[in-house]
Structure formats: C-alpha cells, structure tokens
Motif scaffolding. Structure first.
Motif, PDB file in Angstrom:
ATOM      1  N   LEU A 112      86.337   4.071  -7.199  1.00  0.00           N
ATOM      2  CA  LEU A 112      86.369   3.982  -8.661  1.00  0.00           C
ATOM      3  C   LEU A 112      84.990   3.629  -9.224  1.00  0.00           C
ATOM      4  O   LEU A 112      84.473   4.301 -10.131  1.00  0.00           O
ATOM      5  CB  LEU A 112      87.406   2.953  -9.104  1.00  0.00           C
ATOM      6  CG  LEU A 112      88.875   3.307  -8.834  1.00  0.00           C
ATOM      7  CD1 LEU A 112      89.780   2.162  -9.266  1.00  0.00           C
ATOM      8  CD2 LEU A 112      89.266   4.586  -9.548  1.00  0.00           C
ATOM      9  N   LEU A 113      84.384   2.590  -8.686  1.00  0.00           N
ATOM     10  CA  LEU A 113      83.085   2.163  -9.198  1.00  0.00           C
ATOM     11  C   LEU A 113      81.980   3.139  -8.830  1.00  0.00           C
ATOM     12  O   LEU A 113      81.130   3.476  -9.658  1.00  0.00           O
ATOM     13  CB  LEU A 113      82.759   0.765  -8.656  1.00  0.00           C
ATOM     14  CG  LEU A 113      83.671  -0.371  -9.120  1.00  0.00           C
ATOM     15  CD1 LEU A 113      83.285  -1.671  -8.436  1.00  0.00           C
ATOM     16  CD2 LEU A 113      83.601  -0.539 -10.637  1.00  0.00           C
ATOM     17  N   GLY A 114      81.980   3.596  -7.584  1.00  0.00           N
ATOM     18  CA  GLY A 114      80.914   4.493  -7.135  1.00  0.00           C
ATOM     19  C   GLY A 114      80.909   5.811  -7.867  1.00  0.00           C
ATOM     20  O   GLY A 114      79.849   6.291  -8.305  1.00  0.00           O
ATOM     21  N   VAL A 115      82.087   6.427  -8.015  1.00  0.00           N
ATOM     22  CA  VAL A 115      82.159   7.716  -8.712  1.00  0.00           C
ATOM     23  C   VAL A 115      81.793   7.562 -10.180  1.00  0.00           C
ATOM     24  O   VAL A 115      81.041   8.372 -10.742  1.00  0.00           O
ATOM     25  CB  VAL A 115      83.567   8.323  -8.552  1.00  0.00           C
ATOM     26  CG1 VAL A 115      83.721   9.553  -9.435  1.00  0.00           C
ATOM     27  CG2 VAL A 115      83.823   8.694  -7.100  1.00  0.00           C
ATOM     28  N   ALA A 116      82.297   6.510 -10.831  1.00  0.00           N
ATOM     29  CA  ALA A 116      81.991   6.298 -12.252  1.00  0.00           C
ATOM     30  C   ALA A 116      80.499   6.075 -12.469  1.00  0.00           C
ATOM     31  O   ALA A 116      79.885   6.704 -13.342  1.00  0.00           O
ATOM     32  CB  ALA A 116      82.792   5.107 -12.777  1.00  0.00           C
ATOM     33  N   VAL A 117      79.903   5.196 -11.678  1.00  0.00           N
ATOM     34  CA  VAL A 117      78.470   4.913 -11.836  1.00  0.00           C
ATOM     35  C   VAL A 117      77.641   6.134 -11.482  1.00  0.00           C
ATOM     36  O   VAL A 117      76.635   6.439 -12.139  1.00  0.00           O
ATOM     37  CB  VAL A 117      78.073   3.701 -10.976  1.00  0.00           C
ATOM     38  CG1 VAL A 117      76.559   3.500 -10.969  1.00  0.00           C
ATOM     39  CG2 VAL A 117      78.752   2.441 -11.484  1.00  0.00           C
TER      40      VAL A 117
END
Length: 511
Positions: A112-117
């Motif tokens: 979630l965090l990696g793809v969004a960032v």
C-alpha cells in the motif's frame, strides 16, 4: 481458463516432485544426524550410533528413504522430528501461523505505502519529492535486514518503552516535526510557489495540531481512537476513497462515503458496548472477519439506496469506506484494554516486545491477546516492511513512468478526460501488471526468507524452525520447510499468470 489451470497445476506438481527429490539428496549430503555421537565420549557410543541409524533408517539407500518420505507426505504424514520426538505437522502448525501473521502485515503495508509513494513520485518526476524518495528507497534497499532489526530493537523498543514511562515531547520537537511534515507535503503536491506555501502551512498546522492533541489529552498513557479521532479520520477516509474510486464530482458516491463515515461514528459507542460486554467471551478472528464483511455489505447497501445511473460506483465506494471505518472501531476496541495490558505483571510497563510472538503468563481476554500479538508484531513488521517498501516504490515508479508515456494516455488526455481519470483508470490499472508478477513471488520470498528477522526477534516461525532443525541435523522438519516453500513458489507463479489475465484482457492465458 480451466485447461490452463489444469495444465499449470500438473506441470507444477511435476516440478515439485523433481525439486523435492533433488532437495532431499542435497539435505541428506549436508546433514549428519550422527555428528554429536561421533565426538561423544560415552562408553556406549557404538550402541547409540547403531540405535540412531536404525531409528532414522540411515542404513537404507537415500532413494529408498526419499520414497518412504514422499509416500508419507502424499498421505498427510510429514514424519517426526527425532530431536524433539514430535510430529512435524505439529511443529509446523504454530510456526506457519506466526510467519503468516508477520508476512501478511508486512506485505500489505509495504504494498500500500510503496505503490502509493512510487506512483506519486512518478507523477512528480524530477521534482524534489522524486529525488528524495529515490534517495530514501535506495538507502532502505541497501540496508542489511539484521542491522535494521537491531536498530529497531534499540530505538523502537527500548527507547520507546523508556519514553512511555514519562510520555512528554518537547514543544520544540513538535513544531519541528510539523514543519518537516509541511515541507514533505508541499514537495509531494507541488505546484506554484503560492500553492506550495499553502499546502506546507496546512500540513504543518495539521501535524502540530494532531501531536498537540495527543500530548495534551494524555493519549500516550491511555492510547485510543475515541469519537473525535474516529470522526476526523472517517471523514478523511471518505474523501480519500471517493477521490480515488470515482472522483469528488460524483456526488452520490461522496454522499454515500460520508453517510458511512457518519453512521460509523454514530454507532461507535453501541458497537463497542455490544462487543465488549456480549461478544468478548466468544470472540475470535472468524467473528471479527464476519463483522468486517457485514460492515462492507452495509456500505454497499447505502450506495444502492442512493441509486442513480452509477449506483455500482457508489456501492463500491460505500463498501470500502464502511469496511475501513469498521476497522478503526475494531482497533479502538483493542486499544481499550491498554490499561490492563500495560500494568500487568507480565508486561511490567514494557509493552513493545523485542522477542517472541506472545507474552508468557499474560492472561486476560481475547482483546488483550490481540493487543499482545500486535505489540510483538510491530518491530519485525517494520523491519520487513522497510526493505519491501523500497522495492515496491522503485517498481511502481518505473512502471508508472512507462505507462504514462504510452499513446493511449495521450489519447485519453486529448479526449478531455480529467487528470484523475487518466491516472487512476488508465494509468494505475496498467501499472499493476508488472507488479502482478512481483507481489506473489515476493510474498513467498518473505515466507521463506524471514529467517534473519525471525531469528533476531525470536519469533517461533518457519524461519526459526528451519534454522533450529538445520542446526540439529533434523532432516524431516528441514524437508517440510523446503517442500512448503517450493509449493508456494509454484502456486505464486500460477496466481501471477491469472492476475495478469484479469488486469490485461489482451493476455490470453491459454496462448
């Protein structure tokens, strides 16, 4: 599709059979179950050696022992550990649960965090934010996992537990953190100087206000979500999910999301009262999952009631928002037992654990057990998440940059579609195609490769079982571990191919 699945399953079973045979040969050459007896000074040394050879059937050819072992596996018998004298299936039962808890939390958060960032970094290519994320990603990717784990034990456990004894943050630190947050927000959003200054001021004010509320309300001593934080967070979730799902111009979807948020806040006390006083004696994860599903169905129903030509979009938005709000209420209920947990003799004011997956002799109800599991998951999850976050950020950034330069993206913009529609519906979906290969394989890699993390944090998971069995020259648990990892790797490849076909209709799985 069915022919493809059957074909891939049969090929996978063949690969699994061959690989298990090769692994058995290698393990048999590597391990020496008689090692401790060869150097023993016991007068009955020869008798003990003969006894163990008979027990482990070491006098038989390795091929015969493999056939006996694989025959047992096919009937559900993974053998016994001669070191602990326990069935391997019994050893694996607790180890698999511990590893799945760790890997699932780390994988979901890092994706979630990696793809969004990564996507934001791609959309802000060559900006200050992009350079910052690139630097941080390469830094995290190059860090050894054992070093990260040791630092987390020092600062995330020992340091934070010391802080909880006297929880007070200097106001200068609060202001500094707020200014840093405002700076990062304006980097991520970008725009002209005036827009940057406004976003920086909003981000800094929101961060300082949140930290001040936590400090002045005594949140560090009695952490909770409560109606205030729940209301603010639910409204933010409603706007964020609507923006990503349909766009804020879709009023029916926005009203659905806000209604779900308001309903969650209104039902906060009744739900908590019911859960605490009535369901607690019977509570388990199956019931928790059922309640989450019920919340999603209620959100979908609210979206249907708003009707309109795009009611399916409203229903989807309502389901997601209701599920997330229900998750917040669940977390709040878990945090409500912080007092008994923190003050118990077993915890002794040191809630962030550095070893194991549960606190011995803790006692308490199911909610206390869940809170204890979370306290033991925080540090190893962070250790795995930081490394995986760097990988997903780089993958998603590169994939998004490639997609946004395609002809169909320029065509979509030329047709007058909004930038949100271009990015979310046309860009993001196609960005997920390369990730569909990486994510299943990465999950299996984490299951088989969390050995170092489990070792440092002392979690009794698959990696710890593998190391202990390897050190004890215990072939049965070692082969069970290798067989499970190989099986999951084959399943991951099949899942990746199926996800490819779902995301891109041009891909034919039977080609």
């Amino acid at each position: 599709m069915l022919r493809f699945i059957i074909r891939r399953v049969l090929i996978g079973l063949g690969i699994l059979l061959v690989s298990s045979f090769l692994l058995y040969l290698l393990v048999d050459l590597t391990l020496d179950p008689l090692e401790d007896l060869r150097t023993s000074t016991d007068p009955n040394k020869e008798f003990l050696i003969a006894q163990r050879i008979e027990l482990l059937q070491l006098d038989q050819p390795v091929v015969q022992r493999y056939l006996d072992w694989i025959g047992g596996v096919l009937t559900g018998d993974l053998g016994n550990s001669w070191v602990t004298n326990r069935p391997v299936s019994e050893l694996l039962q607790g180890a698999i649960i511990s590893t799945i808890q760790l890997v699932s939390a780390a994988t979901v958060l890092s994706i979630l965090l990696g793809v969004a960032v990564g996507i934001v970094s791609a959309l802000r290519q060559y900006s200050g934010f992009d350079y910052l994320i690139t630097f941080v990603s390469f830094l995290l990717f190059s860090l050894p996992s054992f070093w990260v784990a040791v630092l987390l034990k020092q600062w995330g456990a020992i340091g934070f537990n010391d802080f909880l004894a006297d929880p007070w943050i200097a106001w200068g630190v609060v202001i500094g953190v707020g200014l840093l947050a405002g700076f990062l927000w304006q980097l991520a959003i970008g725009g002209e100087l005036r827009r940057r200054l406004i976003n920086a001021a909003i981000g800094a004010a929101a961060t300082i206000g949140a930290l001040a509320y936590l400090q002045l309300s005594g949140w560090w001593s009695e952490p909770n979500i409560g109606p205030v934080i729940l209301a603010v967070t639910s409204v933010v979730i409603a706007f964020a999910v609507t923006s990503l799902s349909t766009g804020l111009k879709n009023r029916r979807a926005l009203y659905t999301a806000l209604t779900c948020a308001a309903l969650g806040v209104a039902l906060w006390y009744p739900i908590r009262f019911y859960l605490f006083y009535y369901l607690t004696p019977y509570m388990n994860w199956a019931i928790a999952a059922g309640l989450g599903l019920l919340a999603a169905l209620v959100g979908i129903g609210i979206g249907v009631l708003y009707r309109g030509p795009d009611w399916k979009q409203s229903a989807r938005t309502g389901g997601i928002v209701a599920f997330l709000v229900a998750g917040l209420i669940f977390i709040d209920q878990v945090m409500s037992v912080w007092g008994p947990f923190y003050n118990s003799n077993a915890v002794n004011g040191r809630p962030i654990a550095t070893i194991g997956d549960r606190t011995p002799n803790l006692g308490g109800n199911w909610w206390v057990g869940v809170l204890d599991s979370y306290a033991h998951l925080i540090l190893p999850t962070l250790a795995l998440m930081l490394i995986s976050f760097a990988s997903y950020t780089r993958y998603s950034r590169g994939s998004m940059l490639e997609v946004m330069n395609q002809d169909y993206i320029r065509t979509a913009r030329a047709k007058g579609l909004s930038e949100r529609t271009v990015v979310v519906r046309h860009g993001f979906r196609n960005t997920l195609i390369p990730l569909a290969t990486i994510v299943p394989i990465d999950v299996i890699t984490l299951i088989g490769g969390a050995i170092i993390t489990e070792r440092i944090f002392g979690r009794p998971g698959m990696g710890q079982l593998f190391l202990q069995s390897l050190a004890g020259n215990d072939i049965e648990p070692v082969m069970a571990y290798l067989l499970i990892v190989a099986f999951l790797a084959i399943v991951a490849n099949i899942v990746a191919d199926l996800v490819y076909a779902v995301l891109d209709p041009r891909i034919r799985v039977n080609a």
